[in-house]
Structures are given as structure tokens and as C-alpha cells.
Design an enzyme around this catalytic site. Structure first.
Site, mmCIF file in Angstrom:
data_model
loop_
_atom_site.group_PDB
_atom_site.id
_atom_site.type_symbol
_atom_site.label_atom_id
_atom_site.label_comp_id
_atom_site.label_asym_id
_atom_site.label_seq_id
_atom_site.Cartn_x
_atom_site.Cartn_y
_atom_site.Cartn_z
ATOM 1 N N SER A 60 -9.374 1.745 3.167
ATOM 2 C CA SER A 60 -8.546 2.495 2.254
ATOM 3 C C SER A 60 -7.562 1.625 1.479
ATOM 4 O O SER A 60 -6.954 2.086 0.508
ATOM 5 C CB SER A 60 -7.770 3.579 3.021
ATOM 6 N N SER B 267 -9.707 -0.352 7.424
ATOM 7 C CA SER B 267 -9.200 -0.177 6.068
ATOM 8 C C SER B 267 -8.606 -1.433 5.449
ATOM 9 O O SER B 267 -8.417 -1.488 4.232
ATOM 10 C CB SER B 267 -8.150 0.940 6.031
ATOM 11 N N LYS C 54 0.847 -1.187 0.000
ATOM 12 C CA LYS C 54 0.000 0.000 0.000
ATOM 13 C C LYS C 54 0.888 1.244 0.000
ATOM 14 O O LYS C 54 1.879 1.304 0.739
ATOM 15 C CB LYS C 54 -0.906 -0.025 1.236
#
Length: 550
Positions: A122, A146, A48
Site C-alpha cells: 500500500s 506493503s 505515507k
């Protein structure tokens, strides 16, 4: 670079959505020097893009951030040292603020099961990379859900470890006190291998902490009792039907106990509905000025609004959270884990576009509180809704219950589980239960909670008076078929002898039959040594008896 990794890079380039912000080239991968061997040797992984990879900018989906990271985050370096191979940086809700996967200037991600439905965020790109088969493992972060939300929306396993077990040094912070590095995989087996490679304190991370050598007393080695909400949840109809099916499956892997989850749900509202959003302003608020096309307007509006929160607001929020934590954690005195859906529903991209704040907020109903309450969680697939979209649930447990929780996740998915090695088992039913006055004796003798269980049918329980009231468990006395509450403790052999010396008649050591068909030693009572008028069997166990304190 291996042929396998070349295929992964090509697959990343062929995705029909913006899962990757940057794909690493062969020279960049070689410069990171993944180990040639290790438990993850040759396993490609995605990162990420709020997590540092040495030599690559960490943008958090903000194109204005272009400075290459001087070194890899601790989590990335540990995967490299375990032999894993990074192939790229993935898309996310900007600054890891969102649960939808649409708050990025690089474009919105969608579920691999539907181009109309959000991917969840996210950690949107990391989930897509795994679900689409580009990589078997990806790193995400999970502050409010997330990692778990995109796992649920893409049929994956999402592990949110106990806060601090995986260091966050090298992670662009969202809420430093709550941030967790999480993994997304298709199997619990790979998630477990990654977890063991990732955990351990880092002196450069003030929030990191070590896994205790001896887990807290309330953490059972084997999870056998799962709490479920005692009232209906606010779920969209397709989710509600899938939730009922998931509960039926849960009953096949553990015993279910209805509990009040209102304290958990109120704590969840504090993260964005209370003063805690101010931590995001402190963590990255300086990156939100000046405004421009590089910033997601929803993220900027939410975080900048925290400027009106006062210090007094924060302290009032902390007080309320402490009250809710005390109430919520009492649930884990008699159960091992809590089962909840990950989200109330699965919104479409159009629904998020029409109400970006409201839809996002609802998605955090069952996830926001986990880090606030210092719990660990694993999101696991739980079949599909009637419309074919995946449905996910989360298994939640106290801090440092990560390993038994992973074992439960394996059982949930039908993966093999290695049985724990044990010393001598002992069934306790009264003052030695977790949270009761004499539990400290078991801990001092080197004991560890092995499992929460129930007796086989037929046992009765009586109050035995004395300086400290005790329960008298009587075998073969015509008690309920459902049995009575017990705990099984794992003790050194010498410890049982020491404990036996402290037990006074009419209690004595004898065989206790359990609800799973096994038999372990425990403290039983001579039926001639109890007062028939002091029968407390109706309470289901000593913990449920209101007169146990005296």
C-alpha cells in the site's frame, strides 16, 4: 527552507502520477521545526498518509478524513529530531489495505519502470517518491508486505523492522498487532541510519518494544547461512528466471541451505484467507460507513466481510498460527536468514482492474506471513527481468536480527560493512549448539552467536558416549571436502576458561579450521579416544544425527 528542499517540492509537483496526496508548504515545514543537526540533517523525506504529521490531516487516502493531526507520529518526530525535513504526504491503497497501489480515490500509481505495471502498495506513493528521485527517504507501513512489494516493483531497499521496534503511535491502524513503520531508500546505508534514529520503545504505544541488549541466542552477529526453498516456487516465467539469477548471487554472499518453506506459505494464507482480517474491521471498520465515493469499493468489501467471523474462528486461527510458527521457526536453528522473492510476479494495471482481489492476494504469497510469525525482513533489488522490470527479493530473519540482516543486505548490494568487534571466538559442534541441551551454558557465560559456519574439509565426527552423548570432532581424518556444521560463539576470555573446565576427555581445546580459511579454537577429539564404529560424519554435523538425544 533550503534550496534542496525547494527543488524536491518542485520535483514532487512535476511527477506524472499521483504519488503525493499533499505537498507541504515552506511555512508548514518550518512549523515542524526539523533539527539543525543530527544523523539525518537536511535529508528530505516523504510520509505515507496514514502516518501523522502535526497540523496536517491524516487521510489514509480517504478524503472524508480532514481533521489535522494534533502531533506528529513518534516515527515522524524521531526523523525530525534527527534533522530530516518532511516535504509531503504520499498516496496509498486506502486504509493501507492492498499490495497493488491502485485502491485510492486519488488515482492509481504505476512502477517508475513501466506505466503499464502497478507500483505495488500500500506504500505506493512513498516508493514512487524515492524511486523518482524526489526524496532519498520515505516512510511507509508494512503489515502484509506493503513496504516490501512497492520496494521490489521500483528497485528500492525496503526495511520491515521487527514488530514494535519502531513505535506505531500516530499511525492510523490497519492491524494494530501487526503494523510496522517501514522505510524506503535507494541504499542500505541510509536505511540503516534511519533505522537507528527510529527504533526505541514509546510509553504511549502498547505494541512497542525495545531492542534487547543481548539478542536472542539464535541470532548470529554475522549472517553466513541462508535458507532457500527446497522445491520450485509458483512464479511467473519472467520472475522465475530472475529468481534463479538471484539465488546464484546469494551463493556468492552466503552458504545456501535448501529448506521446507511450506509452514511459512501456509501462515501467509491466514492473513486474508483466515480470521485475522477481522482485526482490520476492529481497527477502522467504523470509517467504512456510510458508503460513498470517498471509499474504495474493494477495500470496503474485503473489510466488511469480516463481520461474519466469530470469536471461535479467531481462536482457531491463533491455534493454527501457533502450530505453524513452531514449525517455521525451527528453520532458524541451523540457518541465519531465509531468502524468498518478494512477489510471484509483477501484474499490470489492467490485470488488477480485471481481478482486483485475486491479483492482490497472489502478491502476498511470500510477504503476508512475516509479521504473523514475528520476523524481520529487508527487501533488496536483485537485478531485472528479461523485460526490463526490476526484480526484488527479501531477506527474512528472526525477531531482533535487524542489524545483522542490514549487514547482509549491504553485502548483497556491495555496500561496505563495518566488521563487528569480537572478544574470544570458540567453535562448538554438539550439545552447545543453538537449541541443544547445553546452549544455555554459553548464554550464561555472556556468549553470543557470532556466526554459523562449517569446518574446512577433512574433519570427521564420532559419537562419544557418556551421561550426555557428545560428538567427537577429529581433525585431518579424511572427512568430506564440504566440511561439517559448527557454530562460532563470541565469549569473554574468562568464559572459555570456565567452559573448558566442564569438558571431559577425550575432548580438548584445539584449533579448528573453517570453510572461510580462518582458524578458531574449538573442541577436538583425540583420534585414539573414539570408537571407529561410531562414525557419524555422514550426517553432516551433530544436529543432523538422529541418535544425538541418547
Amino acid at each position: 527552507m533550503s534550496v534542496l528542499t525547494s527543488a524536491m517540492l518542485n520535483a514532487a509537483a512535476d511527477l506524472d502520477q499521483p504519488a503525493f496526496i499533499r505537498r507541504l508548504g515552506p511555512d508548514e515545514i518550518a512549523a515542524l521545526r526539523p533539527a539543525a543537526d543530527g544523523p539525518l540533517a537536511g535529508v528530505p523525506f516523504a510520509v505515507k498518509d496514514n502516518i501523522d504529521v502535526a497540523g496536517i490531516p491524516t487521510t489514509a487516502a480517504c478524503p472524508a478524513l480532514t481533521e489535522p493531526a494534533p502531533r506528529s507520529a513518534t516515527a515522524v518526530q524521531r526523523l525530525l529530531d534527527a534533522g530530516a525535513i518532511p516535504i509531503g504526504k504520499t498516496n496509498l491503497d486506502q486504509f493501507a489495505t492492498g499490495l497493488v497501489g491502485t485502491r485510492s480515490p486519488h488515482g492509481a500509481c504505476h512502477s517508475v519502470f513501466s506505466a503499464d505495471h502497478v507500483s505495488g502498495g500500500s506504500s505506493s506513493g512513498s516508493a514512487i517518491a524515492v524511486a523518482a528521485g524526489v526524496v532519498p527517504l520515505a516512510l511507509g507501513t508494512d503489515t502484509a508486505g506493503s513496504g516490501r512489494v512497492p520496494a521490489a516493483f521500483n528497485g528500492l531497499v525496503g526495511v520491515k523492522p521487527t514488530r514494535g521496534l519502531v513505535p506505531t503511535r500516530g499511525v492510523l491502524p490497519a492491524c494494530p498487532s501487526l503494523d510496522c513503520v517501514t522505510t524506503l531508500t535507494r541504499t542500505v546505508s541510509l536505511a540503516r541510519t534511519a533505522f537507528e534514529a527510529l527504533i526505541g520503545p514509546d510509553p504511549d504505544d502498547p505494541w512497542s518494544r525495545a531492542m534487547p541488549v543481548v539478542p536472542p541466542p539464535e541470532v548470529a552477529r554475522t549472517i553466513r547461512v541462508i535458507a532457500v526453498p527446497d522445491t520450485p516456487l509458483d512464479l511467473d516465467p519472467p520472475h522465475a528466471a530472475a529468481w534463479q539469477a538471484a539465488c546464484a548471487h546469494a551463493a556468492s554472499v552466503a552458504r545456501l541451505v535448501p529448506v521446507d518453506v511450506s509452514a511459512f506459505l501456509e501462515a501467509a494464507q491466514l492473513l486474508y484467507g483466515g480470521p485475522f482480517v477481522a482485526e482490520r474491521l476492529g481497527a477502522f471498520g467504523q470509517l467504512l460507513e456510510p458508503d460513498g465515493p470517498h471509499l474504495d469499493p474493494t477495500v470496503r468489501r474485503i473489510v466488511r466481510a469480516a463481520a461474519t467471523i466469530t470469536g471461535a474462528d479467531v481462536f482457531r486461527g491463533q491455534q493454527r498460527l501457533a502450530e505453524l510458527r513452531a514449525t517455521a521457526l525451527r528453520v532458524f536453528l541451523s540457518v541465519d536468514a531465509l531468502l524468498l522473492p518478494v512477489t510471484p510476479g509483477h501484474p499490470t494495471l489492467a490485470e488488477v482492474a480485471s481481478d482486483p482481489v485475486g491479483v492482490n492476494a497472489r502478491l502476498g504469497t511470500y510477504t503476508n506471513m512475516v509479521n504473523l510469525l514475528d520476523l524481520c525482513a529487508v527487501a533488496v533489488p536483485a537485478g531485472h527481468r528479461d523485460d526490463g522490470l526490476p526484480f526484488g527479493v527479501q531477506l527474512i530473519a528472526p525477531a531482533f536480527a535487524d542489524r545483522p540482516l542490514l549487514d547482509l543486505a549491504s553485502r548483497w548490494l556491495g555496500e561496505p560493512v563495518q566488521p563487528p568487534s569480537v572478544r574470544s571466538l570458540l567453535a562448538v559442534v554438539g550439545a552447545h549448539l543453538t537449541g541443544e541441551p547445553l546452549n544455555h551454558q554459553l548464554v550464561a557465560l555472556g556468549g553470543r552467536l557470532h556466526a554459523r559456519a562449517r569446518t574446512a574439509g577433512g574433519y570427521r565426527m564420532y559419537r562419544v558416549d557418556g551421561p550426555l552423548p557428545r560428538p567427537g570432532l577429529v581433525r585431518g581424518a579424511g572427512g568430506p571436502v564440504s566440511g561439517l556444521e559448527v557454530e562460532i560463539w563470541d565469549l569473554p576470555a574468562a568464559g572459555i576458561g570456565e567452559l573448558l573446565a566442564t569438558v571431559a576427555p577425550p575432548l580438548a581445546l584445539g584449533p579448528v579450521d573453517l570453510d572461510d580459511g580462518s582458524t578458531v579454537p574449538g573442541f577436538l577429539t583425540d583420534p585414539n579416544g573414539v570408537d571407529a564404529t561410531a562414525d557419524i560424519t555422514e550426517y553432516g554435523g551433530w544436529r543432523g544425527y538422529p541418535g544425538r538425544a541418547g
